[in-house]
Enzyme design. Structure first.
Site, mmCIF file in Angstrom:
data_model
loop_
_atom_site.group_PDB
_atom_site.id
_atom_site.type_symbol
_atom_site.label_atom_id
_atom_site.label_comp_id
_atom_site.label_asym_id
_atom_site.label_seq_id
_atom_site.Cartn_x
_atom_site.Cartn_y
_atom_site.Cartn_z
ATOM 1 N N HIS A 1 3.896 10.755 5.809
ATOM 2 C CA HIS A 1 3.247 10.668 7.116
ATOM 3 C C HIS A 1 4.227 10.100 8.128
ATOM 4 C CE1 HIS A 1 -0.997 10.475 5.133
ATOM 5 N NE2 HIS A 1 -0.570 11.714 5.296
ATOM 6 N N HIS B 1 2.548 8.843 0.299
ATOM 7 C CA HIS B 1 1.366 8.755 -0.570
ATOM 8 C C HIS B 1 1.620 9.630 -1.790
ATOM 9 C CE1 HIS B 1 -1.193 6.922 2.586
ATOM 10 N NE2 HIS B 1 -0.435 7.646 3.409
ATOM 11 N N HIS C 1 0.830 -1.206 0.000
ATOM 12 C CA HIS C 1 0.000 0.000 0.000
ATOM 13 C C HIS C 1 0.863 1.253 0.000
ATOM 14 C CE1 HIS C 1 -3.335 -2.608 0.745
ATOM 15 N NE2 HIS C 1 -2.843 -3.004 1.896
HETATM 16 ZN ZN LIG Z 1 -0.375 7.610 5.436
#
Ligand SMILES: [Zn+2]
Length: 255
Positions: free
Chosen positions: A139, A122, A95
């Site tokens: 993040h 991301h 992911h």
């Molecule tokens: Zn994240």
């Protein structure tokens, strides 16, 4: 009589069998192994229905990411960030690309100490600022001793190659599940901009199970990464890995 006993045994063993299956299923849920993704039937609009523990993805009222439009000017106190070099391992979890961090780096919010556990990326950005999307967002995920989470978000613009990022990118695993010990320890502090003005609001994980109660800090100043660095990441992940922005609802977004 013999037949009856055999039948009872059969029933018992079938029950046991299905219980084991049910438990395995539960464990899969607990460990977050339910398949989800960013496209098609496993995409963000379906996350809430994929598994019971993901219900916050559809029922939550404080979901992330959001389009940040500050609605309270509160003269926020400067961030207390004490990071030491500790990016020691890079993983491809399917992911995102994540850099795991060794203990000892902290972010303090309202006197509460959160330890940096990992940072990941991301593309394009998940949060947007006054409607503006960025090509990449990092993040930095922190947890306090009780497991409460604080995420520091940093936007990346396309520009010059990022030297600190390059240390991790040099060993980016191509395959899902790939994991490498980094030859050069990454310093999260070296990724942060000089100006640490920020927005603050409450939100959630941006991936299933979309758990709420996450303290969000989004830095106003962005960092830079080269076009090639951003492309290297997006190519490995294969699809845009940003959840769409969620309703702000009654939340206060402080700057
Ligand atoms: Zn994240």
């Amino acid at each position: 009589m013999r037949k009856k006993i055999a039948a009872v045994f059969l029933v018992v063993s079938l029950c046991t069998g299905s219980q084991v299956l049910a438990q395995e299923h539960e464990q899969e849920h607990e460990h977050g192994h339910v398949h989800w993704g960013y496209t098609g039937h496993e995409g963000p609009e379906h996350w809430g229905g994929l598994a019971e523990p993901f219900s916050a993805c559809k029922d939550g009222r404080n979901q992330s990411p959001i389009d940040i439009v500050p609605n309270l000017d509160a003269d926020l106190s400067p961030l207390t960030i004490t990071y030491i070099p500790g990016g020691s391992e890079i993983i491809n979890n399917g992911h995102s690309i994540q850099v795991n961090y060794t203990a000892g780096s902290t972010l303090t919010l309202d006197g509460q100490v959160f330890e940096l556990k990992q940072f990941h990326f991301h593309t394009p950005s998940e949060n947007t600022i006054n409607g503006e999307s960025f090509p990449m967002e990092a993040h930095f995920v922190h947890a306090d001793k009780d497991g409460n989470l604080a995420v520091l978000a940093l936007m990346f613009k396309e520009g010059t190659a990022n030297k600190e990022l390059a240390k991790a990118w040099a060993q980016m695993p191509q395959a899902v599940g790939g994991q490498e010990s980094l030859h050069q320890t990454v310093d999260a502090a070296a990724l942060l901009p000089a100006n640490q003005g920020y927005y603050r609001f409450n939100g959630s994980l941006t991936t299933p199970p979309c758990s709420e109660g996450v303290h969000w800090i989004v830095l106003k100043e962005s960092a830079q990464a080269s076009k090639e660095q951003i492309a290297q990441f997006s190519k490995v992940i294969g699809v845009p890995n940003n959840r769409p922005v969620q309703p702000v609802n009654a939340r206060i977004v402080v700057e």
